[in-house]
Every structure is written in C-alpha cells, then in structure tokens.
Design a protein around this motif. Structure first.
Motif, PDB file in Angstrom:
ATOM      1  N   ALA A   1       0.696  -1.069  -0.132  1.00 42.64           N
ATOM      2  CA  ALA A   1      -0.056   0.048   0.119  1.00 42.64           C
ATOM      3  C   ALA A   1       0.795   1.381   0.012  1.00 42.64           C
ATOM      4  O   ALA A   1       0.440   2.365  -0.487  1.00 42.64           O
ATOM      5  CB  ALA A   1      -0.591  -0.098   1.237  1.00 42.64           C
ATOM      6  N   SER A   2       1.944   1.192   0.621  1.00 38.37           N
ATOM      7  CA  SER A   2       2.761   2.287   0.780  1.00 38.37           C
ATOM      8  C   SER A   2       3.362   2.692  -0.758  1.00 38.37           C
ATOM      9  O   SER A   2       3.615   3.850  -1.157  1.00 38.37           O
ATOM     10  CB  SER A   2       4.207   2.096   1.467  1.00 38.37           C
TER      11      SER A   2
ATOM     12  N   LEU B   1       0.831   4.115  -2.712  1.00 37.89           N
ATOM     13  CA  LEU B   1       0.450   5.640  -2.402  1.00 37.89           C
ATOM     14  C   LEU B   1       1.496   6.395  -2.647  1.00 37.89           C
ATOM     15  O   LEU B   1       1.312   7.446  -3.270  1.00 37.89           O
ATOM     16  CB  LEU B   1       0.500   5.715  -0.719  1.00 37.89           C
TER      17      LEU B   1
ATOM     18  N   THR C   1       0.702   7.502  -6.384  1.00 44.08           N
ATOM     19  CA  THR C   1      -0.270   8.143  -6.653  1.00 44.08           C
ATOM     20  C   THR C   1      -0.485   9.769  -6.685  1.00 44.08           C
ATOM     21  O   THR C   1       0.247  10.372  -5.613  1.00 44.08           O
ATOM     22  CB  THR C   1      -1.525   7.732  -5.539  1.00 44.08           C
TER      23      THR C   1
ATOM     24  N   THR D   1      -3.457   2.557   3.887  1.00 45.10           N
ATOM     25  CA  THR D   1      -4.630   2.079   2.868  1.00 45.10           C
ATOM     26  C   THR D   1      -5.719   2.812   2.803  1.00 45.10           C
ATOM     27  O   THR D   1      -6.276   3.325   1.724  1.00 45.10           O
ATOM     28  CB  THR D   1      -4.946   0.468   3.538  1.00 45.10           C
TER      29      THR D   1
ATOM     30  N   TRP E   1      -4.524   5.986   0.822  1.00 45.34           N
ATOM     31  CA  TRP E   1      -4.587   5.599  -0.656  1.00 45.34           C
ATOM     32  C   TRP E   1      -5.848   5.452  -1.328  1.00 45.34           C
ATOM     33  O   TRP E   1      -6.046   6.035  -2.222  1.00 45.34           O
ATOM     34  CB  TRP E   1      -3.945   4.177  -0.850  1.00 45.34           C
TER      35      TRP E   1
ATOM     36  N   GLN F   1      -7.581   9.146  -1.841  1.00 45.51           N
ATOM     37  CA  GLN F   1      -7.310   9.646  -3.215  1.00 45.51           C
ATOM     38  C   GLN F   1      -7.683   8.818  -4.334  1.00 45.51           C
ATOM     39  O   GLN F   1      -7.928   9.600  -5.372  1.00 45.51           O
ATOM     40  CB  GLN F   1      -5.362   9.560  -3.284  1.00 45.51           C
ATOM     41  N   GLN F   2      -7.701   7.601  -4.274  1.00 44.10           N
ATOM     42  CA  GLN F   2      -8.135   6.868  -5.412  1.00 44.10           C
ATOM     43  C   GLN F   2      -9.942   7.057  -5.700  1.00 44.10           C
ATOM     44  O   GLN F   2     -10.300   7.575  -6.695  1.00 44.10           O
ATOM     45  CB  GLN F   2      -8.142   5.397  -5.369  1.00 44.10           C
TER      46      GLN F   2
END
Length: 345
Positions: free
Chosen positions: A35-36, A39, A42, A304, A307, A310-311
């Motif tokens: 996840a990092s 991110l 992103t 998470t 992320w 932002q998604q």
C-alpha cells in the motif's frame, strides 16, 4: 488448539512462537509495504509500481527522485508511524481498562491533544512547531488528569473509561469555545487541523515522530507479557509477580505520549486506535493485547485509507481523518451492538 511452536536455542533458552500470529504479522507488513508503494505512485504525477521501486533504490530520474523522496515518501512514513503509534496506544488502553472502548478517541486523549493545539492556534497564532508542542502538552495534561481522577486505590478499568468519556465531553466543549473565540483565518486553520490529514507532511514531521516511536514502541512491547497478565485481573497479575500499578503507569504514560506525538504529526486521526487492536485480535485469534499485530494493523489501515481516499475522491481532496472517522463510526456502532448482545454493556 492454536498452533504454538516452541523454539529452543543452543543456550537452552526456549521461545514460544504463535504460528498464526506470526503469519498475520508477516502478511500485514507485506500489505503495508504494498500500500505504501501504491500511495507513493498516486498523485498528479502518477508513477507505476516498478518506477516507484526503482526510484526508492536509487535508479529513478531527477524528477522522480524529487517527487518520491521530497514530496511523497515523508507522507507515507508519517502514515505508517501514526497508524502504528495510535494502534499501539489503543491496544494498551484496551488492555489496561479490559474494555474494547478504551481508546484515545473515546477517553479524551485525542480531544486533549486537539485542545492544546487549538489553544496555540487561537490564542498565540503559533506556527507548525508550536502547534505540535501544544498538541503534545494537551495530550499529556489530559492523560494525567484522567489518571488522577480515576485513581482510587488503583485504576479500575470501567472507572477509567467513564472518567475518560466525561473528560472527552469537557474538552469537546473547550474546543467549541476556542473556535468561537478565533478569528476567521485561525478558525479555518484550526478546523482544517482538527479533521486530521496527511496532506503536505514532510520530513519535519517524520523525524520527531520517528524518534518518539524509537523510544516508546520498544518500551511498550517490553511490557507485553505484563499487560497480558493484567487482562486476567489485578489479583491474578499480583499472584504471577506483575508489579501492577507500575506496569499500568508506565504503559499508560507511553501510550499517552504515542497518541500525543501522532496527533502532533497528523492531527486527530479518528478511530484507528479503537479499531486496529480489535481487528488484530480477531485476525490472530489470540488473547492478550497482541501489540505487534495491532501496530502492524494500524499502519496498514492508515496508509491504505490514505491511498483509498486519493483513488476515490482525487488527490488531497478528502483528508484521511474524515474517511477513517466515517468508517470508524460504523465500526463503533457494530462494536456497541456486539457488546450489548454479549451483555457487557
């Protein structure tokens, strides 16, 4: 029966290993790292998984190096450290109080840190460093007040939670009063800070938080066995040789400092401290505080959630504290329903 293995070293030292808990921790660490990387890739300048990994290992272009190391990596590190710190603090308070509602969000510590930060913003127009110091000071003072008010020949779990809930209500009123006394600019700044966000985090937030975690996390982990004994009750812990009040005081002080440091770095991120220890307990199916698993769960949850925000909503449009607050509120309702059906509240 749980799969527990005993490892014996050449010197005769025996170490018990919970295979399921070890597997859960390994998977959580892998998920947090994945996840990092996602991110970091992103944002307005998207990067592929491979590009991020290549840049982190020194093989990126100058532009990629700047974006990753100067802009996005600090944000990810703050997310990981804040998530782990809050989850570890929540695990300590839930273990000490023997109550799943024993969380910094519920018992007033987060509100104390928020009140301290707002006091600096509204009355002194302090900068970032002063606001962080105010947050830490507010958290420490509120923690000390809750402990003192809950003390009566020791700190009983439910009394501690009830005093904390009352303190949270008082501090919420103080926060509201401070907002009414602020001018428009300071009120907007305070409101933004209160949501809890990772936007714009840089190395100035990483290093103090990393230093606090370097000292406090091993201190808490070193009391894991004592906290496990405390969950059996004070009398049983005394019989097993645990210095109950010293353990309680040391671990709670460390948890207060972890909460204050995390709040100073990212603002009051809601419900991570409440949900992560309970999720870790369910994943590992282990009794006791499950400190390592809780910390890994908190770090994975927060990075998470950032992320996902932002998604789903676009880069930096929804502060992560708002998303965790919405999800955590649903989790709290489910937890209260479960506790009520079990006859515990």
């Amino acid at each position: 029966m749980k799969p527990v293995k005993a490892l014996r070293t050449r010197g005769g030292l025996s170490v018990r290993l919970d295979a399921r808990a070890a597997l859960v921790v390994t998977l959580l660490v892998a998920a947090a790292l994945a996840a990092s990387v996602a991110l970091i890739g992103t944002g307005d300048y998207p990067m592929s998984f491979a590009d991020v990994l290549r840049t982190l290992t020194g093989g990126g272009t100058a532009a990629q190096e700047f974006i990753v190391h100067d802009l996005r990596l600090p944000r990810v590190l703050v997310a990981l450290l804040v998530g782990a710190a809050l989850a570890l603090a929540g695990a300590v308070f839930q273990s000490v109080s023997r109550n799943p509602l024993g969380s910094p969000d519920v018992i007033g510590l987060a509100q104390g840190s928020t009140a301290g930060a707002l006091l600096v913003i509204v009355l002194f127009q302090g900068g970032t460093t002063a606001v962080a110091a105010g947050s830490v000071g507010g958290g420490i003072l509120s923690g000390a007040a809750i402990y003192a008010l809950a003390w009566k020949k020791g700190v009983h779990g439910y009394r501690f939670v009830l005093v904390g809930i009352a303190m949270a209500a008082i501090l919420t009123a103080v926060i509201g009063y401070l907002l009414t006394k602020a001018n428009l600019t300071d009120a907007a700044r305070a409101t933004t800070w209160m949501v809890g966000s990772l936007n714009g985090r840089d190395w100035d937030q990483v290093w103090p938080l990393a230093a606090a975690c370097t000292v406090l996390v091993p201190l808490v982990l070193g009391h894991s066995r004592s906290l496990r004994m405390l969950e059996m009750g004070d009398d049983a812990a005394y019989a097993l040789g645990v210095p109950v009040e010293r353990t309680r005081l040391v671990t709670m002080a460390a948890a207060v400092l972890l909460t204050s440091a995390a709040t100073a770095a990212a603002g009051p991120i809601a419900f991570v401290a409440l949900a992560a220890p309970q999720l870790a307990r369910r994943l590992t199916r282990s009794t006791g505080p499950n400190l390592t698993a809780a910390a890994c769960t908190g770090a994975t949850l927060l990075v998470t959630a950032d992320w996902a925000s932002q998604q789903l909503f676009g880069a930096d449009r929804l502060p992560v504290g708002a998303l965790t607050g919405m999800l955590g509120g649903c989790y709290l309702l489910g937890l209260l329903y479960t506790e009520r059906r079990g006859g515990r509240i």
